[in-house]
Design a protein around this motif. Structure first.
Motif, short mmCIF file in Angstrom:
data_model
loop_
_atom_site.label_atom_id
_atom_site.label_comp_id
_atom_site.label_asym_id
_atom_site.label_seq_id
_atom_site.Cartn_x
_atom_site.Cartn_y
_atom_site.Cartn_z
N MET B 257 57.30 2.17 24.12
CA MET B 257 57.01 0.90 23.45
C MET B 257 57.53 -0.25 24.30
SD MET B 257 55.69 -0.43 20.75
CE MET B 257 55.59 -2.13 20.20
N ASN B 258 56.65 -1.21 24.60
CA ASN B 258 57.05 -2.37 25.40
C ASN B 258 57.35 -3.54 24.47
OD1 ASN B 258 57.30 -4.49 27.14
ND2 ASN B 258 55.16 -4.48 27.82
N TYR B 259 58.61 -3.94 24.42
CA TYR B 259 58.98 -5.08 23.57
C TYR B 259 59.05 -6.37 24.37
CZ TYR B 259 59.94 -2.02 19.63
OH TYR B 259 59.82 -1.13 18.61
N GLY B 260 58.67 -6.31 25.64
CA GLY B 260 58.63 -7.53 26.45
C GLY B 260 59.99 -7.97 26.94
N SER B 261 60.08 -9.25 27.30
CA SER B 261 61.33 -9.79 27.83
C SER B 261 61.75 -11.00 27.02
CB SER B 261 61.13 -10.18 29.29
OG SER B 261 60.18 -11.21 29.37
N THR B 414 59.77 -10.23 36.12
CA THR B 414 58.34 -10.45 36.31
C THR B 414 57.68 -9.20 36.88
OG1 THR B 414 58.78 -12.76 36.70
CG2 THR B 414 56.64 -11.97 37.38
N GLU B 417 57.33 -6.70 34.20
CA GLU B 417 56.23 -7.07 33.30
C GLU B 417 54.89 -6.63 33.89
OE1 GLU B 417 57.96 -10.98 30.93
OE2 GLU B 417 57.11 -11.22 32.90
N GLN B 418 54.76 -6.84 35.20
CA GLN B 418 53.51 -6.43 35.85
C GLN B 418 53.34 -4.91 35.81
OE1 GLN B 418 54.17 -8.25 39.65
NE2 GLN B 418 53.34 -10.22 39.02
N ASP B 421 52.48 -3.58 32.52
CA ASP B 421 51.10 -3.92 32.20
C ASP B 421 50.11 -3.08 33.01
OD1 ASP B 421 49.47 -5.55 30.59
OD2 ASP B 421 48.98 -6.83 32.30
N LYS B 423 50.13 -2.58 36.48
CA LYS B 423 49.86 -2.95 37.86
C LYS B 423 50.55 -2.00 38.84
CE LYS B 423 48.40 -7.64 37.41
NZ LYS B 423 49.10 -8.44 36.40
#
Lengths: 322, 448
Positions: B257-261, B414, B417-418, B421, B423
């Motif tokens: 699960m990605n909860y972001g930053s 960053t 995050e990539q 996502d 990348k």
């Protein structure tokens, strides 16, 4: 020299004022002293505000310009003069260009949506229907909501585990969207929240403008048997065009300067998708302490806003009926 | 004309007089308040239970002696506080003693605005060996203690033990490898019919640094800055590649699960964990008290995971330390040191850990009743302290002594995050590395 003369002849001065003949032989010196006095008055009255402007506007402005040509050390002091290197490195950095692009998308989306929806709501609320005053209050309600409250409210809605939208999607067997952690959706989420925030103010201004359009115009139109839509485009819109112009400029500038919701909802992420120009300035200056680079970004942002405002005055103003 | 003027000016004059009266009374009040004690302004960035406990310590310290009065002031978040500290130095508004975050150490030291606590340690013959060696190593330079470690945490892995039991899954071992974690995550996701996500790793530069520390790889050259100012960074080495590959595999399987930053990420992550929608996550040990208070479920804790096929090197600490400003008189500096010593006392450190989840740094604290009681109630709470105690400090697990670490975190985040996502791992990391290297270059140029 002049002051001496005037001091010697107070009687003369009085007389001249009475006779209002300033261009007579002695009038020249009187005239000069009047100019001097005017300047003195101007200084007394304008001085304080000039001082405030110098301290809080002009000095920071020139200081920013100055700092943008330097590298700053860990204490924020300019140490190495580097000319335009900050500008060059920024304009060739893909991350900055990405921010620039994101900002344009954000500003255009927010401005268009705010103006359209605000106008739509104002037009709807202008109908004379029973109970409409309740809706007028509701529509302008977001004016009383502070940014932090709005952010908390929207974060609840967008929460990935317990959020309202997530549960709704679950109920309808739709795939869950990670609103704030997927680049495209994060921008959408921030735009929705900002438009919602802006709507109250825009609505109120438009509503006031529509109310002040003379009703005789509509009556005449009705007699002519013109449709409501025609009335809107050919009476309402032209009549409120000064307000439309004002609101469009304000909205544009405000959305360039958006900060609060971005900071509280996404902090510029994910993958810099919502890292708008102002937020980047904040990050570089107050988090990284990189004041030189942040100053450069400020100068560029100021130029961009000035350019857009100029365009608006040149192009839009021609279509405004005062 | 004259009449109107005099009417108009009267209320203005009146207002003006009121303002003057108000101003004089206000300044009178504040000057009357000052007493004979030496005032010590203390800046901190603690919120929640930690703020409550810290203010309690301050009150107790003020009552315990009659020479000094410590005045605590909350300064917002860590990042902003650093700029405030540097910008107010030398003015009357500056603090006498302040808390500053782990990664600001090099920046604060290089500012030259502080008196190293080593000076007072020597003067008092203070037994510094009582304080955790790993924590001390983080805030020292060439064997000299710059500041006193204070609120200190270790990154650990949390798991919901009740949830694992429910689905009949063997919990991860105390010192897990990446594949141990993957195994549990996959099982949890599959056996819960995809209702429960197995794992989350917040997009947080601190965690990225810890992956490198735990496998003994430097993030910056010159031994992570311990033997000289770093000139280049390493974001795309073996460990970073392995770790990011491990995360991306878990993301692809759906168990992650990605909860972001950003500041919402840990909040959302915790909400997910407490509501039983997430089985495991990596986070600071300081979260323990919130995690145990918020749920009926049993909390499990393990050491920070390490790459497969190697031994863990031990992680560095996180948190903040206490610094003494050198722009205040000797008496005030002395008072600041007395306050720091007070905070480091065995029973205070124990109370601090019990109340907040930050680790007690005084080795004697483990014997204190309040900690014994805590361990009895929740044996897992012992794990972070054990991880801290077993780590032998070396150059790769004693923090990175480098300026511009805030930028380092922004850039690694960053890149994460990539990668999260979907990348390419290598190019994302190398891109961040390239940007950081050019930043380091201009930073070193500006701070020469």
């Amino acid at each position: 020299m002049d002051t001496q003369i005037t001091n010697k002849n107070p009687q003369m001065r009085y007389k001249q004022r009475k006779e209002e003949k300033p261009l007579m032989a002695t009038g020249l010196s009187y005239n000069k002293s009047k100019a001097l006095r005017d300047r003195l008055y101007a200084l007394i009255f304008l001085g304080p505000s000039l001082l405030v402007l110098i301290v809080f506007v002009f000095f920071p402005m020139f200081r920013t310009l100055y700092l943008s040509f330097f590298l700053t050390n860990n204490l924020g002091k300019p140490t190495v003069f580097i000319g335009f290197a900050n500008y060059i490195s920024l304009l060739s950095s893909s991350a900055y260009l990405h921010s620039l692009q994101a900002t344009f998308i954000y500003v255009i989306a927010v401005s268009c949506l705010t103006l359209t929806l605000g106008l739509l709501l104002a037009q709807t609320a202008s109908q004379k229907v029973r109970g409409i005053s309740f809706f007028r209050t509701i529509f302008s309600g977001t004016m009383g909501v502070s940014v932090s409250v709005a952010a908390i409210f929207w974060l609840f809605i967008f929460n990935p585990s317990v959020g309202m939208l997530d549960q709704l999607a679950n109920l309808l067997h739709l795939p869950a969207i990670n609103w704030l952690t997927q680049p495209g959706w994060a921008m959408t989420a921030v735009v929705i929240s900002t438009v919602w925030m802006n709507l109250g103010f825009t609505f109120l201004i438009f509503f006031g403008a529509i109310q002040s359009v003379p009703s005789t115009l509509y009556e005449a139109a009705q007699i002519e048997g013109v449709s409501k839509i025609y009335q809107f485009f050919h009476i309402t819109l032209p009549m409120i065009s000064p307000t439309l112009f004002f609101v469009s400029i304000i909205t544009l500038i405000e959305s360039f300067k958006s900060f609060g919701l971005i900071d509280l909802m996404t902090a510029g992420g994910p993958d810099n998708a919502t890292n708008l120009l102002v937020y980047r300035i904040y990050q570089d200056a107050f988090l990284s302490g990189n004041y030189g680079l942040a100053s450069t970004e400020s100068v560029i942002l100021a130029l961009i806003i000035a350019f857009f405002t100029f365009i608006q005055f040149k192009v839009l103003e021609k279509r405004v009926n005062y | 004309m004259k009449k109107i003027n005099s009417y108009n000016s009267r209320p203005l004059l009146f207002l003006f007089l009121i303002c003057i009266v108000l101003l004089t009374t206000l300044t009178g009040c504040s000057s009357a308040k000052a007493d004979s004690k030496i005032q010590i302004t203390f800046w901190h960035e603690m919120t929640g239970p930690a703020q409550v406990q810290l203010e309690k310590f301050v009150n107790e310290f003020n009552k315990s002696q009659n020479k000094y009065t410590v005045v605590p002031q909350f300064e917002g978040n860590y990042n902003e506080a650093v700029q405030k500290i540097l910008n107010t130095h030398g003015t009357s508004a500056s603090p006498a003693v302040f808390q500053s975050m782990d990664i600001s150490t090099s920046q604060i030291y290089n500012s030259g605005y502080t008196t190293p606590v080593q000076k007072f340690i020597n003067a008092d013959n203070y037994n510094v060996n009582k304080i955790s060696a790993v924590a001390r190593a983080f805030y020292s330079k060439n064997g000299q203690q710059l500041s006193m470690p204070f609120n200190t945490s270790q990154p650990v892995l949390y798991y919901n033990a009740s949830l694992l039991k429910k689905y009949d899954i063997t919990p991860p071992p105390v010192d897990p490898s990446y594949s141990d974690i993957s195994r549990v995550a996959q099982q949890l996701y599959a056996r819960s019919d995809k209702k429960v996500k197995g794992l989350s790793v917040e997009i947080y530069g601190w965690l990225f640094e810890q992956f490198l520390a735990n496998s003994g790889e430097s993030l910056a050259n010159n031994d992570d800055g311990h033997s000289g100012t770093p000139t280049a960074v390493n974001f795309s080495g073996t460990t970073a590649m392995t770790t990011m590959k491990w995360i991306q595999e878990n993301i692809k399987s759906g168990a992650f699960m990605n909860y972001g930053s950003g500041s919402n990420a840990p909040t959302n992550e915790m909400a997910g964990f407490l509501s039983g929608k997430l089985g495991m996550f990596l986070q600071s040990s300081a979260d323990i008290s919130q995690l145990t208070a918020g749920t009926e479920d049993k909390l499990g804790i393990t050491y920070y995971p390490h790459p497969d096929g190697q031994k863990s090197n031990g992680v560095s600490i996180g948190g903040a330390s206490l610094w003494i400003s050198n722009d205040k008189s000797r008496k005030v500096q002395r008072g600041s040191w007395e306050f720091i010593k007070y905070l480091m006392r065995s029973q205070n450190q124990a109370a601090w850990q019990a109340a907040t989840g930050y680790l007690a740094l005084n080795k004697d604290s483990q014997k204190e009743a309040v900690l014994q009681k805590l361990y009895q109630k929740n044996p897992a709470a012992r794990i972070p302290s054990q991880q801290l105690a077993r780590t032998v400090p070396n150059n790769t697990n004693s923090g990175i002594f480098m300026q511009g670490l805030i930028q380092e975190r922004t850039l690694t985040q960053t890149a994460m995050e990539q990668i999260y996502d979907g990348k390419n791992i290598k190019s994302s990391l190398q891109d961040a590395e390239k940007q950081m290297n050019s930043y380091v270059k201009s930073l070193n140029q500006a701070n020469k």
